[in-house]
Motif scaffolding. Sequence first.
Motif, mmCIF file in Angstrom:
data_model
loop_
_atom_site.group_PDB
_atom_site.id
_atom_site.type_symbol
_atom_site.label_atom_id
_atom_site.label_comp_id
_atom_site.label_asym_id
_atom_site.label_seq_id
_atom_site.Cartn_x
_atom_site.Cartn_y
_atom_site.Cartn_z
ATOM 1 N N VAL A 58 0.847 -1.196 0.000
ATOM 2 C CA VAL A 58 0.000 0.000 0.000
ATOM 3 C C VAL A 58 0.885 1.250 0.000
ATOM 4 C CG1 VAL A 58 -1.635 1.327 1.405
ATOM 5 C CG2 VAL A 58 -1.964 -1.133 1.100
ATOM 6 N N LEU A 59 2.000 1.165 0.718
ATOM 7 C CA LEU A 59 2.861 2.346 0.848
ATOM 8 C C LEU A 59 3.632 2.659 -0.429
ATOM 9 C CD1 LEU A 59 4.291 1.619 4.409
ATOM 10 C CD2 LEU A 59 2.634 3.381 3.776
ATOM 11 N N ASP A 60 4.130 1.602 -1.120
ATOM 12 C CA ASP A 60 4.990 1.901 -2.280
ATOM 13 C C ASP A 60 4.430 1.403 -3.618
ATOM 14 O OD1 ASP A 60 5.480 -0.818 -2.420
ATOM 15 O OD2 ASP A 60 7.534 -0.710 -1.694
ATOM 16 N N GLY A 61 3.210 0.914 -3.618
ATOM 17 C CA GLY A 61 2.618 0.476 -4.883
ATOM 18 C C GLY A 61 2.821 -1.000 -5.163
ATOM 19 N N GLY A 62 3.763 -1.632 -4.462
ATOM 20 C CA GLY A 62 3.935 -3.074 -4.583
ATOM 21 C C GLY A 62 4.540 -3.540 -5.895
ATOM 22 N N PRO A 63 4.585 -4.847 -6.099
ATOM 23 C CA PRO A 63 5.271 -5.430 -7.263
ATOM 24 C C PRO A 63 4.749 -4.943 -8.615
ATOM 25 C CG PRO A 63 4.788 -7.120 -5.641
ATOM 26 C CD PRO A 63 4.106 -5.880 -5.159
ATOM 27 N N LEU A 64 3.484 -4.593 -8.710
ATOM 28 C CA LEU A 64 2.959 -4.167 -10.019
ATOM 29 C C LEU A 64 3.596 -2.852 -10.469
ATOM 30 C CD1 LEU A 64 -0.807 -5.145 -9.674
ATOM 31 C CD2 LEU A 64 1.050 -6.371 -10.836
ATOM 32 N N GLY A 65 4.159 -2.105 -9.528
ATOM 33 C CA GLY A 65 4.823 -0.847 -9.886
ATOM 34 C C GLY A 65 6.306 -1.011 -10.176
ATOM 35 N N TRP A 66 6.859 -2.218 -9.948
ATOM 36 C CA TRP A 66 8.296 -2.410 -10.147
ATOM 37 C C TRP A 66 8.762 -2.109 -11.570
ATOM 38 C CZ3 TRP A 66 8.884 -7.719 -7.152
ATOM 39 C CH2 TRP A 66 8.767 -7.469 -5.787
ATOM 40 N N PRO A 67 8.027 -2.540 -12.613
ATOM 41 C CA PRO A 67 8.541 -2.300 -13.975
ATOM 42 C C PRO A 67 8.775 -0.806 -14.257
ATOM 43 C CG PRO A 67 6.764 -3.901 -14.043
ATOM 44 C CD PRO A 67 6.783 -3.349 -12.640
ATOM 45 N N GLN A 68 7.988 0.061 -13.625
ATOM 46 C CA GLN A 68 8.179 1.509 -13.819
ATOM 47 C C GLN A 68 9.360 2.033 -13.004
ATOM 48 O OE1 GLN A 68 4.677 0.434 -13.312
ATOM 49 N NE2 GLN A 68 4.916 0.264 -15.527
ATOM 50 N N ARG A 69 9.657 1.344 -11.907
ATOM 51 C CA ARG A 69 10.685 1.862 -10.991
ATOM 52 C C ARG A 69 12.064 1.257 -11.212
ATOM 53 N NH1 ARG A 69 8.666 0.524 -5.238
ATOM 54 N NH2 ARG A 69 10.437 1.787 -4.607
ATOM 55 N N PHE A 70 12.090 0.018 -11.735
ATOM 56 C CA PHE A 70 13.363 -0.716 -11.780
ATOM 57 C C PHE A 70 13.548 -1.403 -13.133
ATOM 58 C CE2 PHE A 70 11.610 -1.253 -7.394
ATOM 59 C CZ PHE A 70 12.479 -0.394 -6.740
ATOM 60 N N ASP A 71 14.825 -1.712 -13.429
ATOM 61 C CA ASP A 71 15.140 -2.508 -14.613
ATOM 62 C C ASP A 71 15.082 -3.985 -14.212
ATOM 63 O OD1 ASP A 71 16.141 -3.833 -16.743
ATOM 64 O OD2 ASP A 71 18.088 -2.798 -16.786
ATOM 65 N N LEU A 72 13.933 -4.588 -14.446
ATOM 66 C CA LEU A 72 13.742 -5.959 -13.957
ATOM 67 C C LEU A 72 14.539 -6.998 -14.740
ATOM 68 C CD1 LEU A 72 9.948 -6.137 -13.006
ATOM 69 C CD2 LEU A 72 11.900 -5.477 -11.612
ATOM 70 N N SER A 73 15.189 -6.565 -15.838
ATOM 71 C CA SER A 73 16.009 -7.534 -16.578
ATOM 72 C C SER A 73 17.195 -7.976 -15.716
ATOM 73 C CB SER A 73 16.489 -6.931 -17.897
ATOM 74 O OG SER A 73 17.419 -5.898 -17.642
ATOM 75 N N LYS A 74 17.504 -7.177 -14.683
ATOM 76 C CA LYS A 74 18.624 -7.545 -13.800
ATOM 77 C C LYS A 74 18.126 -8.158 -12.494
ATOM 78 C CE LYS A 74 21.588 -4.108 -15.823
ATOM 79 N NZ LYS A 74 21.613 -2.655 -15.942
ATOM 80 N N TRP A 75 16.889 -8.542 -12.460
ATOM 81 C CA TRP A 75 16.321 -9.155 -11.256
ATOM 82 C C TRP A 75 15.981 -10.617 -11.516
ATOM 83 C CZ3 TRP A 75 12.569 -6.084 -7.675
ATOM 84 C CH2 TRP A 75 13.111 -4.811 -7.412
ATOM 85 N N VAL A 76 15.913 -11.371 -10.438
ATOM 86 C CA VAL A 76 15.365 -12.725 -10.502
ATOM 87 C C VAL A 76 14.147 -12.778 -9.587
ATOM 88 C CG1 VAL A 76 15.762 -15.113 -9.770
ATOM 89 C CG2 VAL A 76 17.461 -13.960 -11.163
ATOM 90 N N LEU A 77 13.048 -13.254 -10.150
ATOM 91 C CA LEU A 77 11.832 -13.433 -9.349
ATOM 92 C C LEU A 77 11.688 -14.914 -9.028
ATOM 93 C CD1 LEU A 77 9.315 -11.168 -11.325
ATOM 94 C CD2 LEU A 77 10.601 -10.598 -9.253
ATOM 95 N N LEU A 78 11.414 -15.206 -7.775
ATOM 96 C CA LEU A 78 11.247 -16.592 -7.340
ATOM 97 C C LEU A 78 9.833 -16.793 -6.819
ATOM 98 C CD1 LEU A 78 14.579 -16.811 -5.313
ATOM 99 C CD2 LEU A 78 14.149 -17.856 -7.553
ATOM 100 N N ALA A 79 9.268 -17.935 -7.128
ATOM 101 C CA ALA A 79 7.933 -18.256 -6.628
ATOM 102 C C ALA A 79 8.011 -19.548 -5.824
ATOM 103 C CB ALA A 79 6.963 -18.438 -7.797
ATOM 104 N N ALA A 80 7.324 -19.572 -4.687
ATOM 105 C CA ALA A 80 7.267 -20.781 -3.865
ATOM 106 C C ALA A 80 5.900 -21.430 -4.049
ATOM 107 C CB ALA A 80 7.487 -20.431 -2.398
#
Length: 183
Positions: A58-80
């Motif tokens: 709620v405070l920072d917009g959460g994961p759906l806002g990441w593509p606008q804030r960060f270059d996700l090509s340099k990230w790894v997303l993990l799902a459990a």
Amino acid sequence: MNVEIREDSSASLPAYASIPIAFEVHEIFEVEVRQDGVSGLAHHPRPVARPYVKDYDVLDGGPLGWPQRFDLSKWVLLAAHVEGHRVGGAAVAFETPAEMAVLWDVRVAPGHRSRGVGSALVAAAEASASLRGYRQLQVETQNVNVPACRFYLRCGFTLGAIHRFAYPSLPEEAQLLWYKSFL
Ligand SMILES: CC(C)(COP(=O)(O)OP(=O)(O)OC[C@H]1O[C@@H](n2cnc3c(N)ncnc32)[C@H](O)[C@@H]1OP(=O)(O)O)[C@@H](O)C(=O)NCCC(=O)NCCS
């Protein structure tokens, strides 16, 4: 419990974001300042008078806002996954300089917390960082997230820094930076 960890693409962000990151604050780590900090900072658990819910999404917009804030090509997303159901996720950022990767986010569905899912995600984040040649993982949390602090300690992290003034809009919160080194 059998926890399966998979790497995900950024197309999975809506599913990633469907796992709540919110938690209840029942106690905080109160920061003790010794001689204006010259003799160090320490922190001690203290119950809060009125427990409350904290939700970073709620405070920072959460994961759906990441593509606008960060270059996700340099990230790894993990799902459990447990028994075919998504129960948690973690995001590791590798864009940081030097040899340190950042565990930007880790979250487990409330009904699945305290069953080893978070530990499995952190172990996978470490493995992912190690595979890419990184030797240290950093994670940021706040003194109001006592369960997460205990969790990071249990996962082998050490407290590297307490920053009392990191959040000008939240002066009652201190930033805690945790580090884990590996080969
Ligand atoms: C923090 C979080 C990711 C931990 O995941 P988890 O699946 O609950 O953690 P695990 O079950 O693997 O816990 C491993 C160890 O951490 C410690 N721990 C985990 N949750 C804890 C809690 N609520 N209180 C105290 N210690 C806790 C315990 O020592 C535990 O080991 P044990 O069960 O053998 O005692 C999860 O509680 C969560 O999603 N919290 C809300 C989101 C959040 O705060 N994310 C971090 C933002 S910085």
